[in-house]
Design a protein around this motif. Sequence first.
Motif, mmCIF file in Angstrom:
data_model
loop_
_atom_site.group_PDB
_atom_site.id
_atom_site.type_symbol
_atom_site.label_atom_id
_atom_site.label_comp_id
_atom_site.label_asym_id
_atom_site.label_seq_id
_atom_site.Cartn_x
_atom_site.Cartn_y
_atom_site.Cartn_z
ATOM 1 N N CYS A 80 5.024 -21.735 20.128
ATOM 2 C CA CYS A 80 5.683 -20.495 19.682
ATOM 3 C C CYS A 80 4.785 -19.282 19.902
ATOM 4 O O CYS A 80 3.693 -19.198 19.336
ATOM 5 C CB CYS A 80 6.039 -20.596 18.199
ATOM 6 S SG CYS A 80 6.844 -19.096 17.575
ATOM 7 N N PRO A 81 5.219 -18.306 20.719
ATOM 8 C CA PRO A 81 4.386 -17.132 20.985
ATOM 9 C C PRO A 81 4.271 -16.187 19.792
ATOM 10 O O PRO A 81 3.374 -15.345 19.747
ATOM 11 C CB PRO A 81 5.108 -16.448 22.153
ATOM 12 C CG PRO A 81 6.523 -16.883 22.040
ATOM 13 C CD PRO A 81 6.479 -18.274 21.488
ATOM 14 N N SER A 82 5.161 -16.351 18.810
ATOM 15 C CA SER A 82 5.156 -15.457 17.652
ATOM 16 C C SER A 82 4.412 -16.033 16.451
ATOM 17 O O SER A 82 4.219 -15.345 15.451
ATOM 18 C CB SER A 82 6.592 -15.126 17.234
ATOM 19 O OG SER A 82 7.290 -14.521 18.291
ATOM 20 N N GLY A 83 4.048 -17.311 16.537
ATOM 21 C CA GLY A 83 3.332 -17.940 15.423
ATOM 22 C C GLY A 83 4.216 -18.329 14.259
ATOM 23 O O GLY A 83 3.747 -18.436 13.122
ATOM 24 N N ALA A 84 5.492 -18.568 14.513
ATOM 25 C CA ALA A 84 6.398 -19.017 13.454
ATOM 26 C C ALA A 84 6.134 -20.483 13.121
ATOM 27 O O ALA A 84 5.539 -21.211 13.921
ATOM 28 C CB ALA A 84 7.857 -18.824 13.888
ATOM 29 N N SER A 85 6.587 -20.915 11.939
ATOM 30 C CA SER A 85 6.361 -22.300 11.488
ATOM 31 C C SER A 85 7.691 -22.957 11.119
ATOM 32 O O SER A 85 7.992 -23.157 9.934
ATOM 33 C CB SER A 85 5.418 -22.314 10.285
ATOM 34 O OG SER A 85 4.189 -21.709 10.587
ATOM 35 N N PRO A 86 8.497 -23.293 12.111
ATOM 36 C CA PRO A 86 9.815 -23.874 11.836
ATOM 37 C C PRO A 86 9.770 -25.156 11.008
ATOM 38 O O PRO A 86 10.649 -25.385 10.176
ATOM 39 C CB PRO A 86 10.383 -24.148 13.238
ATOM 40 C CG PRO A 86 9.648 -23.206 14.134
ATOM 41 C CD PRO A 86 8.274 -23.099 13.557
ATOM 42 N N VAL A 87 8.762 -26.004 11.220
ATOM 43 C CA VAL A 87 8.715 -27.286 10.506
ATOM 44 C C VAL A 87 8.616 -27.058 9.006
ATOM 45 O O VAL A 87 9.333 -27.694 8.218
ATOM 46 C CB VAL A 87 7.542 -28.148 11.001
ATOM 47 C CG1 VAL A 87 7.371 -29.377 10.109
ATOM 48 C CG2 VAL A 87 7.778 -28.593 12.443
ATOM 49 N N LYS A 88 7.723 -26.183 8.586
ATOM 50 C CA LYS A 88 7.570 -25.916 7.154
ATOM 51 C C LYS A 88 8.844 -25.303 6.579
ATOM 52 O O LYS A 88 9.259 -25.638 5.460
ATOM 53 C CB LYS A 88 6.376 -24.983 6.926
ATOM 54 C CG LYS A 88 6.021 -24.777 5.467
ATOM 55 C CD LYS A 88 5.819 -26.101 4.723
ATOM 56 C CE LYS A 88 4.609 -26.883 5.202
ATOM 57 N NZ LYS A 88 4.423 -28.126 4.410
ATOM 58 N N VAL A 89 9.479 -24.418 7.345
ATOM 59 C CA VAL A 89 10.743 -23.821 6.897
ATOM 60 C C VAL A 89 11.798 -24.911 6.706
ATOM 61 O O VAL A 89 12.505 -24.944 5.690
ATOM 62 C CB VAL A 89 11.247 -22.761 7.909
ATOM 63 C CG1 VAL A 89 12.662 -22.310 7.559
ATOM 64 C CG2 VAL A 89 10.302 -21.563 7.935
ATOM 65 N N ILE A 90 11.889 -25.813 7.670
ATOM 66 C CA ILE A 90 12.883 -26.893 7.604
ATOM 67 C C ILE A 90 12.621 -27.801 6.414
ATOM 68 O O ILE A 90 13.538 -28.148 5.650
ATOM 69 C CB ILE A 90 12.884 -27.714 8.918
ATOM 70 C CG1 ILE A 90 13.461 -26.893 10.071
ATOM 71 C CG2 ILE A 90 13.672 -29.023 8.744
ATOM 72 C CD1 ILE A 90 14.908 -26.473 9.869
ATOM 73 N N VAL A 135 11.247 -14.278 17.082
ATOM 74 C CA VAL A 135 11.858 -13.166 17.820
ATOM 75 C C VAL A 135 13.030 -13.641 18.689
ATOM 76 O O VAL A 135 13.504 -12.912 19.557
ATOM 77 C CB VAL A 135 10.811 -12.438 18.690
ATOM 78 C CG1 VAL A 135 9.760 -11.787 17.806
ATOM 79 C CG2 VAL A 135 10.159 -13.381 19.698
ATOM 80 N N ARG A 136 13.473 -14.892 18.447
ATOM 81 C CA ARG A 136 14.635 -15.454 19.149
ATOM 82 C C ARG A 136 14.429 -15.520 20.661
ATOM 83 O O ARG A 136 15.377 -15.358 21.434
ATOM 84 C CB ARG A 136 15.914 -14.662 18.852
ATOM 85 C CG ARG A 136 16.037 -14.150 17.423
ATOM 86 C CD ARG A 136 16.344 -15.223 16.430
ATOM 87 N NE ARG A 136 16.579 -14.641 15.104
ATOM 88 C CZ ARG A 136 15.802 -14.855 14.039
ATOM 89 N NH1 ARG A 136 14.743 -15.622 14.148
ATOM 90 N NH2 ARG A 136 16.087 -14.307 12.874
ATOM 91 N N CYS A 137 13.195 -15.722 21.083
ATOM 92 C CA CYS A 137 12.911 -15.731 22.524
ATOM 93 C C CYS A 137 13.436 -16.989 23.209
ATOM 94 O O CYS A 137 13.686 -16.998 24.411
ATOM 95 C CB CYS A 137 11.407 -15.589 22.766
ATOM 96 S SG CYS A 137 10.423 -17.008 22.230
ATOM 97 N N GLY A 138 13.560 -18.079 22.436
ATOM 98 C CA GLY A 138 14.099 -19.311 23.009
ATOM 99 C C GLY A 138 13.080 -20.198 23.697
ATOM 100 O O GLY A 138 13.459 -21.201 24.313
ATOM 101 N N THR A 139 11.804 -19.848 23.600
ATOM 102 C CA THR A 139 10.769 -20.697 24.212
ATOM 103 C C THR A 139 10.860 -22.131 23.692
ATOM 104 O O THR A 139 10.679 -23.094 24.438
ATOM 105 C CB THR A 139 9.361 -20.127 23.925
ATOM 106 O OG1 THR A 139 9.290 -18.786 24.407
ATOM 107 C CG2 THR A 139 8.280 -20.959 24.592
#
Length: 352
Positions: A72-82, A13-17
């Motif tokens: 991450c408050p939204s439960g996104a998985s940046p590492v897997k995406v990367i 959600v682009r919160c920037g946390t």
Amino acid sequence: MNDEDMRSILKCVRCGTCRAVCPVFDVNGWESSGSRGRMLVAHGISQGLEVDQGVLDSINTCTTCGLCEEICPSGASPVKVIENIRHQLVLQGKMTDAQKLIRADALEKGNPLGESQDRMAWLGDSRNDLPEKSDYVFFAGCLASYRYPEITKKTFDILRKFGVTVLEEEVCCGSPLLRTGSDPSELMSKNLEQIKKIGAHTVITGCAGCYTTLKNDFPEELNVLHVTEFLADRLAELDLKKLDLKVTYHDPCHLGRCNGVFDAPRQLIKAVCYLEEMKSNREKSKCCGAGGGVLKGYPELSLELSKNRLEEIPKDVDYLVTACPLCRTNLKRGNPKVDVLDVIDLLEMAME
């Protein structure tokens, strides 16, 4: 881009946390060098964004430490995406020179270090007395075999008392290829074939990268233990004495945060000396700065990450202890005020 990765990007959600914890953003400061920015870049790539050097740098400076996912408050998985977007770019031939070198060395020489000498030379005379069958196999890993042969031999000398053997034709586990977008299946198959031949039900390793790869990425499910887990269950049999030392412990990202192995190394450390924690530890531990191909591809950035981590060493400790040879290597590069040891070094001191 697969549906799972797209869902993860849309969860952001682009919160920037993540900006508050990303070690690379802390050093570089550019939006594209943090998890939020990388998710936007990955989405752009999926929509046809031209992949220039800036895009490659954004995607490849991630250490895959996972601290962004942890908070991450939204439960996104940046590492897997990367990791997946790196793989898609590699398939298109879009990669850095470091990625090319890691892949070539790992596939041609069996290790990403470019070493061509005998990988198992650290065994010494022990090579003549290895059981052909065993329930347990020690997977040494590339860095331990070539850069830390003495500690690797010490580790195996302890383990072999419990009937552990090794893979005589061990090759890279595949972690460096996976993290940088290449296909490690050839290496995995060679190791898996040997494990099956030995009849082992458990693989033991002292490297965090090998641990997470053997445990989570191999084509067949393996029972995998870090050497600290294996030995913590056998503390009473180790005959350890107390040392008049105070140490601190660095949690390797791919052992601790990514796989939940926090207690075993601490149990061993506390059995022989006093442990004073670093400011950020366990799930919130800061990255050493070496993972995800960053040490190889961006050594200066990796060094700055190491120095930032070392700022958290408590005063008046005798040693900084860790449980991964890659962490040890990069933490030493940061020129800490105390020596950096592996947990096994500490145990050996307590056995003498």
